[in-house]
Scaffold this motif. Sequence first.
Motif, PDB file in Angstrom:
ATOM      1  N   LYS A  75       6.959  11.783   3.772  1.00 51.42           N
ATOM      2  CA  LYS A  75       7.932  10.959   4.580  1.00 51.42           C
ATOM      3  C   LYS A  75       9.382  11.296   3.732  1.00 51.42           C
ATOM      4  CE  LYS A  75       5.341   7.592   7.201  1.00 51.42           C
ATOM      5  NZ  LYS A  75       3.841   7.204   6.666  1.00 51.42           N
ATOM      6  N   GLU A  76      10.499  11.106   4.405  1.00 48.82           N
ATOM      7  CA  GLU A  76      11.668  10.961   3.583  1.00 48.82           C
ATOM      8  C   GLU A  76      11.778   9.656   2.962  1.00 48.82           C
ATOM      9  OE1 GLU A  76      16.258  11.340   4.708  1.00 48.82           O
ATOM     10  OE2 GLU A  76      15.000  12.343   6.056  1.00 48.82           O
ATOM     11  N   LEU A  77      11.684   9.831   1.596  1.00 47.92           N
ATOM     12  CA  LEU A  77      11.997   8.713   0.731  1.00 47.92           C
ATOM     13  C   LEU A  77      13.397   8.114   0.453  1.00 47.92           C
ATOM     14  CD1 LEU A  77       9.505   9.962  -2.177  1.00 47.92           C
ATOM     15  CD2 LEU A  77       9.046   8.754   0.054  1.00 47.92           C
ATOM     16  N   THR A  78      13.293   6.742   0.296  1.00 47.63           N
ATOM     17  CA  THR A  78      14.630   6.085   0.044  1.00 47.63           C
ATOM     18  C   THR A  78      14.696   6.519  -1.507  1.00 47.63           C
ATOM     19  OG1 THR A  78      13.302   4.202  -1.259  1.00 47.63           O
ATOM     20  CG2 THR A  78      13.742   4.031   1.266  1.00 47.63           C
ATOM     21  N   GLN A 118      12.269   5.113  -4.292  1.00 41.16           N
ATOM     22  CA  GLN A 118      11.206   5.859  -3.966  1.00 41.16           C
ATOM     23  C   GLN A 118      11.262   7.200  -4.498  1.00 41.16           C
ATOM     24  OE1 GLN A 118      10.409   5.625   0.243  1.00 41.16           O
ATOM     25  NE2 GLN A 118       9.468   3.431  -0.093  1.00 41.16           N
ATOM     26  N   VAL A 174       6.565  -4.761  -4.613  1.00 45.12           N
ATOM     27  CA  VAL A 174       5.995  -5.732  -3.677  1.00 45.12           C
ATOM     28  C   VAL A 174       5.513  -4.919  -2.383  1.00 45.12           C
ATOM     29  CG1 VAL A 174       7.711  -7.505  -4.104  1.00 45.12           C
ATOM     30  CG2 VAL A 174       8.321  -5.632  -2.472  1.00 45.12           C
ATOM     31  N   THR A 175       4.289  -5.585  -2.026  1.00 41.43           N
ATOM     32  CA  THR A 175       3.630  -4.916  -0.732  1.00 41.43           C
ATOM     33  C   THR A 175       4.636  -4.635   0.189  1.00 41.43           C
ATOM     34  OG1 THR A 175       2.195  -7.090  -1.331  1.00 41.43           O
ATOM     35  CG2 THR A 175       1.921  -5.698   0.720  1.00 41.43           C
ATOM     36  N   GLY A 176       4.378  -3.410   0.681  1.00 43.16           N
ATOM     37  CA  GLY A 176       5.302  -2.837   1.524  1.00 43.16           C
ATOM     38  C   GLY A 176       6.476  -2.037   1.024  1.00 43.16           C
ATOM     39  N   SER A 177       6.580  -1.883  -0.350  1.00 42.57           N
ATOM     40  CA  SER A 177       7.804  -1.039  -1.016  1.00 42.57           C
ATOM     41  C   SER A 177       7.466   0.179  -0.888  1.00 42.57           C
ATOM     42  CB  SER A 177       8.101  -1.937  -2.306  1.00 42.57           C
ATOM     43  OG  SER A 177       6.917  -1.705  -3.239  1.00 42.57           O
ATOM     44  N   GLY A 178       6.367   0.643  -0.494  1.00 37.95           N
ATOM     45  CA  GLY A 178       6.223   2.165  -0.567  1.00 37.95           C
ATOM     46  C   GLY A 178       5.457   2.736  -1.649  1.00 37.95           C
ATOM     47  N   LYS A 179       4.603   1.962  -2.220  1.00 38.90           N
ATOM     48  CA  LYS A 179       4.045   2.578  -3.733  1.00 38.90           C
ATOM     49  C   LYS A 179       3.096   3.609  -2.913  1.00 38.90           C
ATOM     50  CE  LYS A 179       2.220  -1.593  -4.594  1.00 38.90           C
ATOM     51  NZ  LYS A 179       2.825  -2.298  -3.536  1.00 38.90           N
ATOM     52  N   THR A 180       2.338   3.455  -1.990  1.00 45.66           N
ATOM     53  CA  THR A 180       1.450   4.450  -1.580  1.00 45.66           C
ATOM     54  C   THR A 180       2.120   5.754  -1.384  1.00 45.66           C
ATOM     55  OG1 THR A 180       0.242   2.693  -0.735  1.00 45.66           O
ATOM     56  CG2 THR A 180      -0.484   5.023  -0.149  1.00 45.66           C
ATOM     57  N   GLU A 181       3.354   5.752  -0.822  1.00 44.70           N
ATOM     58  CA  GLU A 181       4.197   6.919  -0.523  1.00 44.70           C
ATOM     59  C   GLU A 181       4.644   7.417  -1.735  1.00 44.70           C
ATOM     60  OE1 GLU A 181       4.438   7.994   2.697  1.00 44.70           O
ATOM     61  OE2 GLU A 181       4.046   6.095   3.692  1.00 44.70           O
ATOM     62  N   ARG A 220      -3.307   8.167   6.719  1.00 49.07           N
ATOM     63  CA  ARG A 220      -2.274   8.245   6.052  1.00 49.07           C
ATOM     64  C   ARG A 220      -2.519   9.653   5.216  1.00 49.07           C
ATOM     65  NH1 ARG A 220       0.639   3.067   3.494  1.00 49.07           N
ATOM     66  NH2 ARG A 220       1.919   4.319   2.777  1.00 49.07           N
ATOM     67  N   PHE A 239      10.159  -1.577   2.202  1.00 51.12           N
ATOM     68  CA  PHE A 239      10.808  -0.349   3.094  1.00 51.12           C
ATOM     69  C   PHE A 239      11.320  -1.030   4.250  1.00 51.12           C
ATOM     70  CE2 PHE A 239      10.156   2.855   6.234  1.00 51.12           C
ATOM     71  CZ  PHE A 239      11.335   3.734   5.640  1.00 51.12           C
ATOM     72  N   ARG A 275       5.932  -7.978   7.583  1.00 51.34           N
ATOM     73  CA  ARG A 275       5.986  -6.446   7.184  1.00 51.34           C
ATOM     74  C   ARG A 275       6.625  -5.657   7.872  1.00 51.34           C
ATOM     75  NH1 ARG A 275       1.763  -4.278   3.189  1.00 51.34           N
ATOM     76  NH2 ARG A 275       2.327  -2.588   4.319  1.00 51.34           N
TER      77      ARG A 275
HETATM   78  P1  ADP Z   1       2.760  -0.306  -0.674  1.00 51.49           P
HETATM   79  O1  ADP Z   1       1.781   0.488  -0.852  1.00 51.49           O
HETATM   80  O2  ADP Z   1       3.821  -0.735  -1.683  1.00 51.49           O
HETATM   81  O3  ADP Z   1       2.214  -1.566   0.206  1.00 51.49           O
HETATM   82  P2  ADP Z   1       3.281   1.695   1.478  1.00 51.49           P
HETATM   83  O4  ADP Z   1       3.379   2.662   0.683  1.00 51.49           O
HETATM   84  O5  ADP Z   1       2.096   1.279   2.286  1.00 51.49           O
HETATM   85  O6  ADP Z   1       3.584   0.414   0.531  1.00 51.49           O
HETATM   86  O7  ADP Z   1       4.472   1.297   2.554  1.00 51.49           O
HETATM   87  C1  ADP Z   1       4.554   0.134   3.584  1.00 51.49           C
HETATM   88  C2  ADP Z   1       4.740   0.855   4.762  1.00 51.49           C
HETATM   89  O8  ADP Z   1       6.084   1.324   5.093  1.00 51.49           O
HETATM   90  C3  ADP Z   1       3.997   2.033   5.453  1.00 51.49           C
HETATM   91  O9  ADP Z   1       3.570   1.680   6.855  1.00 51.49           O
HETATM   92  C4  ADP Z   1       4.672   3.135   5.215  1.00 51.49           C
HETATM   93  O10 ADP Z   1       4.134   4.002   5.987  1.00 51.49           O
HETATM   94  C5  ADP Z   1       6.167   2.866   5.391  1.00 51.49           C
HETATM   95  N1  ADP Z   1       7.159   3.375   4.413  1.00 51.49           N
HETATM   96  C6  ADP Z   1       7.191   3.041   3.145  1.00 51.49           C
HETATM   97  N2  ADP Z   1       8.371   4.082   2.613  1.00 51.49           N
HETATM   98  C7  ADP Z   1       8.517   4.633   3.617  1.00 51.49           C
HETATM   99  C8  ADP Z   1       9.575   5.930   4.042  1.00 51.49           C
HETATM  100  N3  ADP Z   1      10.425   6.354   2.773  1.00 51.49           N
HETATM  101  N4  ADP Z   1       9.719   6.592   5.154  1.00 51.49           N
HETATM  102  C9  ADP Z   1       8.880   5.967   6.284  1.00 51.49           C
HETATM  103  N5  ADP Z   1       7.925   4.726   6.135  1.00 51.49           N
HETATM  104  C10 ADP Z   1       7.945   4.503   4.854  1.00 51.49           C
END
Ligand code: ADP
Length: 731
Positions: free
Chosen positions: A195-198, A201, A225-232, A264, A381, A590
């Motif tokens: 994904k295109e990162l902020t 990120q 925080v939850t949803g901040s894109g840690k997984t990405e 994912r 995010f 979210r």
């Molecule tokens: P965390 O692991 O911190 O809870 P996630 O990586 O699951 O966060 O991200 C939360 C949601 O936001 C997911 O659905 C993810 O695909 C989306 N997301 C996060 N960063 C981006 C990004 N840079 N571009 C598009 N979607 C993103």
Amino acid sequence: MTRPEFYDEGALVAVLTTQPLDRLLDYKAPEGGCLLGAFVEVPLGPRKVLGIVWGPGRGDWDISKVRSVIRVLDAAPMREEMRTFLLKAAEYTLTPMPAMLRLATRAPGLGDPPSMRKIYRRGEGEPDRATDARRRVMETLADYGDLSFTLKELSEMAGVTSSVVKGLVKQGVVSEEDAPRDVPFRRLDPSLPGKELTEDQAAGAAMLAEAVRSETYGTTLLRGVTGSGKTEVYLEAVAACLAQGRQALVLLPEIALTAEFLKRVQARFGARPAEWHSGATMTERRRIWRMVGQGGAQLVIGARSALFLPYQNLGLIVVDEEHDTSYKQEDGVLYNARDMAVLRASICGAHVVLASATPSLESWANAEAGKYKRLELTSRFGPAVMPTMGTIDMRAAALPADRWVSPDLQKAVQARIDAGEQAMLFINRRGYAPITLCRACGHQIACDQCDARMVEHRFLKRLMCHQCGETKPMPTVCPSCEAEDRLAPVGPGVERLGEEAALLWPDARIATLSSDMYGSARALKAEIESIAQGGADIVIGTQLVAKGHNFPNLTLVGVIDADLGLQGSDLRAAERTFQLMRQVAGRAGRADKPGTALLQTYQPDHPVIRAILAGDEEGFWRAEAAQREAAGVPPYGRMAGIILSGPDVAAVFDIANHLARADGPLRQVGAQVYGPAPAPIARVRGRHRVRMLVKADKGVALQGALRKWVRQVQIKGDIRLAIDIDPQSFY
Ligand code: ADP
Ligand code: ZN
């Protein structure tokens, strides 16, 4: 590189077996010789057992009696780094080596020669006639993506007879192939675009990728925080690792291993990774074990025991939700997968990423001390923001005894339903009611085997002991006074809350999520997906719902009893409550709608509740750290739990008292022993349990002292002694 040592035929070798012996055994190398680390089959008495060639034989055995290794198994020899890991893990956790080796060989059929067999996977087209049974087969195949099954696995998992599958094979809808028993996983492509990162990120991802490329050990605490894109962000570290041709491991709490997550990963790398978890079929397990060892699996997504797979070239370990208590194995070998991940990485020059919205105090302190690098993602995010938090003072709510939803919470939920959004009610108690009480005599129904109350599970129509899992039918007569129909539920569980919700919101669609209410993990996952797609207005759940599920339309979380975790005497009670409440609150808002979390509490002024509300995480950790430091408890001191158990309480106490008096080896290193005392749950499965606690300063070599200390007593008969280093649970 030095060549691995080789033993010619007839040379003496020492073999570590999986049998509970306290020494290595000497054997003669077999015909053709064997390598150091080779997996072998050796004779032991009348049996053949699995072992590893651990080094040269010691020769302290009558040479004429030494037998030969039967054969070398068809598996890559255990690498030196893995042997070192097992040794150090055994030393740290005070586990005998055979038990460590069992952990590292948890795949069936390791001794089988390579052979062919028939496998079944998705073929072409659709069935000509779609019967129920056929549909189930197709669904099972779809659920598992590209994976292949044996005939037995596929028919069992779909709940059909093998002739149904065979019928589909005739039509070509299911393909039947001859395949080597274990095939490599499809190649993952790290160069596919992510994904295109902020900006945040991207900076984090670059830092992690750099750390991975350095091919040296290091640990990063990735907090966000939850949803901040840690997984990405950590998937970019995985990409860097794969691009270097090294293997990567992502550890998740078992329950977070969802289809959503795997999709994912698949989307990022173009193929499915290896999935190692308790639901994996035997076929998959053996395949993963072998392929990891031969380099035929680049990425493993797994529960904690995936740490003990025979990686060839491990470059990265991600521990997601690193604070999760399920990383601590509480049965058999007592290890914490998070700590063992760090150990393993330090041996093989890999990088570790510990990811969490609410890290453990241990990891927070390691980052503070500069042992771990710190990486923060501060905002969610996109448009999602952190939920607004508030408390509801239950002292003012004046609820009847069998109601738990306050009028304020009721109103808030109603508003969400009216707006077409979802609300969640959270209670961390499984079952219908925690207590079943006889209104005639006051008797509370308890487990026959444990000192624990039985919990009514109305859904299963049984009483269940949450300690041992024993169940019995709900009696109609009090087992103590024999009064009829006087048994009454006391207190709320998730099922009972569901009942209350149905009364309060008769027109709402209510989904109750509790791990024991679904026949299988798959059924539960299906329910979660349906909720995410809007299949419910109100979600009622236990801890299960706090773990990483994404419900985009959920905008309100109501916590029924925020005080529940604060009552324990556990040293981590505050930390756990803080983490859990923050995680649960993180479920709200979210997507593009702001969320609210409301905490029902009788102690709105409790410092933990206030810290949760303020969202002042640093402040909370600093205060918590200061308290623990003052008390000299982990992570600022060391602890070990000793649990002695046996059927005869006096015999157990005898040994415990004896140990407590013989504390010389502990005093030598300045450690103190507390107890013995009956464990909080003094009887489990008919065994009486006695606990001791050993405390020492940080930096004390506690394991050596413990080893000397317990060696002084002879544990006989059916008494068992377990040592729990860094205990997480004190039950
Ligand atoms: P965390 O692991 O911190 O809870 P996630 O990586 O699951 O966060 O991200 C939360 C949601 O936001 C997911 O659905 C993810 O695909 C989306 N997301 C996060 N960063 C981006 C990004 N840079 N571009 C598009 N979607 C993103
Ligand atoms: Zn029990």
